[in-house]
Design a protein around this motif. Structure first.
Motif, mmCIF file in Angstrom:
data_model
loop_
_atom_site.group_PDB
_atom_site.id
_atom_site.type_symbol
_atom_site.label_atom_id
_atom_site.label_comp_id
_atom_site.label_asym_id
_atom_site.label_seq_id
_atom_site.Cartn_x
_atom_site.Cartn_y
_atom_site.Cartn_z
ATOM 1 N N ARG A 414 1.090 -1.165 0.388
ATOM 2 C CA ARG A 414 -0.069 0.115 0.070
ATOM 3 C C ARG A 414 0.584 1.209 0.338
ATOM 4 N N VAL A 415 1.799 1.459 0.400
ATOM 5 C CA VAL A 415 3.111 2.322 0.883
ATOM 6 C C VAL A 415 2.955 2.314 -0.735
ATOM 7 N N CYS A 416 3.930 1.683 -1.695
ATOM 8 C CA CYS A 416 4.646 1.467 -2.543
ATOM 9 C C CYS A 416 4.346 0.319 -4.076
ATOM 10 N N ASP A 417 5.106 0.512 -4.754
ATOM 11 C CA ASP A 417 5.241 -0.172 -6.162
ATOM 12 C C ASP A 417 5.989 -1.169 -6.331
ATOM 13 N N GLY A 418 6.762 -2.102 -6.489
ATOM 14 C CA GLY A 418 7.147 -2.837 -6.458
ATOM 15 C C GLY A 418 8.925 -2.122 -7.591
ATOM 16 N N GLY A 419 8.297 -1.302 -7.953
ATOM 17 C CA GLY A 419 10.062 -0.412 -8.867
ATOM 18 C C GLY A 419 9.899 0.499 -7.206
ATOM 19 N N THR A 420 10.096 0.851 -6.909
ATOM 20 C CA THR A 420 10.439 1.217 -5.527
ATOM 21 C C THR A 420 10.521 0.632 -4.802
ATOM 22 N N ALA A 421 10.582 -0.775 -4.137
ATOM 23 C CA ALA A 421 10.797 -1.726 -3.461
ATOM 24 C C ALA A 421 11.764 -2.053 -3.907
ATOM 25 N N GLY A 422 11.964 -2.559 -5.197
ATOM 26 C CA GLY A 422 13.190 -2.570 -6.143
ATOM 27 C C GLY A 422 14.061 -2.137 -6.252
ATOM 28 N N GLY A 423 13.594 -1.097 -6.343
ATOM 29 C CA GLY A 423 14.921 0.544 -6.788
ATOM 30 C C GLY A 423 15.602 -0.050 -4.653
ATOM 31 N N PHE A 424 14.936 0.181 -3.818
ATOM 32 C CA PHE A 424 15.339 0.506 -2.657
ATOM 33 C C PHE A 424 16.437 -1.339 -2.335
ATOM 34 N N LEU A 425 16.449 -2.275 -2.696
ATOM 35 C CA LEU A 425 17.461 -3.444 -2.482
ATOM 36 C C LEU A 425 18.085 -3.387 -3.432
ATOM 37 N N ARG A 426 18.195 -2.866 -4.863
ATOM 38 C CA ARG A 426 19.206 -3.133 -5.358
ATOM 39 C C ARG A 426 20.183 -2.019 -4.629
ATOM 40 N N PHE A 427 19.701 -0.561 -4.152
ATOM 41 C CA PHE A 427 20.813 -0.283 -3.362
ATOM 42 C C PHE A 427 21.680 -0.126 -2.605
ATOM 43 N N VAL A 428 20.696 -1.139 -1.270
ATOM 44 C CA VAL A 428 21.494 -2.236 -0.541
ATOM 45 C C VAL A 428 21.939 -2.558 -1.248
ATOM 46 N N ALA A 429 21.834 -3.331 -2.286
ATOM 47 C CA ALA A 429 22.903 -4.736 -2.799
ATOM 48 C C ALA A 429 24.354 -3.690 -3.721
ATOM 49 N N ASP A 430 24.285 -2.527 -4.170
ATOM 50 C CA ASP A 430 25.161 -2.615 -4.431
ATOM 51 C C ASP A 430 26.369 -1.424 -3.356
ATOM 52 N N CYS A 431 25.452 -1.560 -2.083
ATOM 53 C CA CYS A 431 26.756 -1.398 -1.511
ATOM 54 C C CYS A 431 27.245 -1.655 -0.684
ATOM 55 N N VAL A 432 26.416 -3.360 -0.329
ATOM 56 C CA VAL A 432 26.997 -4.557 0.383
ATOM 57 C C VAL A 432 28.517 -4.985 -0.803
ATOM 58 N N GLU A 433 27.765 -4.977 -1.819
ATOM 59 C CA GLU A 433 28.906 -4.746 -2.773
ATOM 60 C C GLU A 433 30.300 -4.034 -2.352
ATOM 61 N N GLN A 434 29.748 -2.833 -2.954
ATOM 62 C CA GLN A 434 31.007 -1.814 -2.515
ATOM 63 C C GLN A 434 30.413 -0.481 -2.247
ATOM 64 N N PRO A 435 31.542 -1.000 -0.661
ATOM 65 C CA PRO A 435 30.440 0.203 0.360
ATOM 66 C C PRO A 435 31.205 1.096 0.561
ATOM 67 N N GLY A 436 32.341 1.590 -0.342
ATOM 68 C CA GLY A 436 32.507 3.005 -1.345
ATOM 69 C C GLY A 436 31.667 3.722 -1.113
ATOM 70 N N MET A 437 30.353 3.150 -1.289
ATOM 71 C CA MET A 437 29.582 4.110 -1.902
ATOM 72 C C MET A 437 28.985 5.357 -0.717
ATOM 73 N N LEU A 438 29.295 4.120 -0.230
ATOM 74 C CA LEU A 438 28.612 5.262 1.393
ATOM 75 C C LEU A 438 29.119 6.232 1.502
ATOM 76 N N LEU A 439 30.346 6.400 0.698
ATOM 77 C CA LEU A 439 30.729 8.087 0.805
ATOM 78 C C LEU A 439 30.347 9.724 0.261
ATOM 79 N N ARG A 440 29.311 9.061 -0.589
ATOM 80 C CA ARG A 440 29.011 9.806 -1.575
ATOM 81 C C ARG A 440 27.597 9.892 -0.878
ATOM 82 N N GLN A 441 26.815 9.272 0.556
ATOM 83 C CA GLN A 441 25.863 9.759 1.357
ATOM 84 C C GLN A 441 26.363 10.580 2.856
ATOM 85 N N LEU A 442 27.427 10.807 3.103
ATOM 86 C CA LEU A 442 27.714 11.237 4.063
ATOM 87 C C LEU A 442 28.039 12.569 4.114
#
Length: 442
Positions: A414-442
């Motif tokens: 009810r709060v979002c569609d599959g595209g938003t959920a998939g985007g969240f999960l893909r971003f988390v997976a990318d941070c797990v695989e390339q944790p240096g991405m977190l530096l862009r968010q600090l």
């Protein structure tokens, strides 16, 4: 003449309407002091010691162990001498004390000897006027020996199996009696071996009787009942969906090892995952939300109150890290460690177990890869993390052994569609695989 005062179960907060009696800490006929804990109760949130605002002689107790007592119902009656034995505060003599949460080793107040009362002295006896306590010269009954048990679950298990805790030697720290100790005592001594012609043969196994196969009915009480009701409501009301992805966590584990080689507190995998969650929720705020009770709107929360699943003596609980978005990785690690220890010992307060807006579920600690959990109502999303284990993986075009984990994401559709959920999960997976991405968010 003493005045008999009635002490009722106070309002324990957090909307709780009652509590289950776990252990009585005083007996009928015992002399107590002001603010001495008289009973230990279990609510849907925590184990609580309830102190009595009166000092005097306990004349009656109300409620058996395992019985539910509503807020406002009597707990004990106390014979109080005129002008003595009542806690006086700004709100008057009858103001209820604040209740401390958590399992303690024993009563905080001083114990006194018992005095003989008129009548039978049964816990169910009605309150009656009593004579003043005998003079100090009267002999007091010796205080009971202290049993090295802090868990109400251990005490309940011992009661159910008829095990005398005073006769047990605990295997825990400083002789603490654990559930395994009670289980061994309940099983009884091992059968003696039989010697035949110089050989040792095991004794015959006891015959299985129909009584040993009888069903056992375990009541849902306290925390277990609250969890059951919450999960049932979540399953009934929320249209939940789950998506998942495998991620190469080799670089994340290397980063953790690098951080832990430097000075300072050790960084856990859970702390790194929690930091990734706060960054991901900043990019996808739709998932840090909940649906209003009437279903007419979605409330997007400004702060991230991050819940995480933790196993304790009372079962699975979800402590909450307040304002996780404002904490650095070290701060997150310290708060996660503090709350995990509180969950293990049963010392968390109701405030530390409620109010979450998003849950991180690290079920990999149980040695499993994946899960489709039920959402923690009323939260709209939960990230699940499986075990991190070596697996064959194509890395830079070649087959290699890498540290791989499965990430799952369950969300309220009810709060979002599959595209938003998939985007969240893909971003988390990318941070797990390339944790240096977190530096862009600090």
């Amino acid at each position: 003449m003493p005045v008999v005062r009635e002490f009722t179960l106070p309002d324990l907060g957090e909307g709780l309407t009652g509590a289950e009696v776990v252990r009585w800490m005083v007996e009928v006929g015992e002399v107590i002091v002001v603010d001495q804990p008289v009973v230990e109760v279990e609510t849907a949130k925590a184990v609580v010691e309830v102190p009595c605002p009166y000092g005097g002689v306990v004349t009656a107790r109300f409620g058996e162990v395992g019985e539910e007592v509503p807020v406002g119902a009597p707990l004990v009656t106390v014979a109080v001498s005129p002008g003595e034995g009542v806690r006086v505060s700004g709100g008057g003599a009858d103001e209820r004390p604040l209740v401390g949460y958590g399992v303690a080793d024993g009563p905080k107040g001083a114990r006194r000897g018992r005095v003989r009362m008129g009548g039978t002295g049964s816990p169910a006896a009605a309150p009656v006027a009593v004579a003043p306590a005998p003079a100090p010269a009267a002999p007091a009954v010796a205080a009971p020996s202290v049993v090295a048990v802090i868990s109400p679950l251990v005490r309940r298990m011992a009661r159910e199996h008829g095990v005398d805790l005073a006769a047990l030697a605990g295997s825990g720290p400083h002789g603490l009696i654990m559930r395994a100790d009670v289980a061994r005592a309940a099983a009884g001594p091992a059968p003696a071996a039989t010697v035949v012609a110089g050989a040792v043969a095991p004794a015959a196994a006891p015959a299985v009787t129909p009584a040993s196969l009888a069903d056992e009915v375990v009541p849902l009480r306290g925390l277990r009942r609250a969890v059951a009701e919450k999960l049932t409501r979540s399953h009934r009301e929320m249209p939940a969906a789950t998506c998942w992805v495998d991620a190469d966590a080799t670089e994340l584990m290397a980063l953790r090892a690098q951080l832990n080689r430097s000075a300072g507190p050790k960084i856990s995998v859970l702390a790194l995952l929690a930091r990734i969650c706060t960054v991901a929720l900043a990019r996808f705020p739709e998932l840090n939300s909940s649906v209003e009770p009437d279903g007419s709107a979605v409330r997007r929360h400004g702060a991230v109150h991050l819940g995480f699943a933790a196993q304790g003596e009372r079962g699975l609980v979800v402590p909450v890290v307040r304002d996780a978005q404002a904490l650095g990785t070290e701060q997150l690690g310290a708060e996660l460690a503090r709350l995990t220890e509180g969950a293990r010992t049963g010392a968390l307060t109701p405030a530390e177990l409620t109010g979450g807006t998003f849950t991180l579920n690290n079920y990999g600690v149980f040695g499993v890869d994946g899960s489709t959990p039920i959402l923690n109502h009323p939260e709209a999303a939960m990230l699940g993390v499986g075990r991190i284990t070596p697996k064959p993986w194509v890395h830079e075009g070649e087959l290699a052994v890498r540290q791989v984990t499965q990430l799952s994401f369950t969300f309220d559709h009810r709060v979002c569609d599959g595209g938003t959920a998939g985007g969240f999960l893909r971003f988390v997976a990318d941070c797990v695989e390339q944790p240096g991405m977190l530096l862009r968010q600090l």
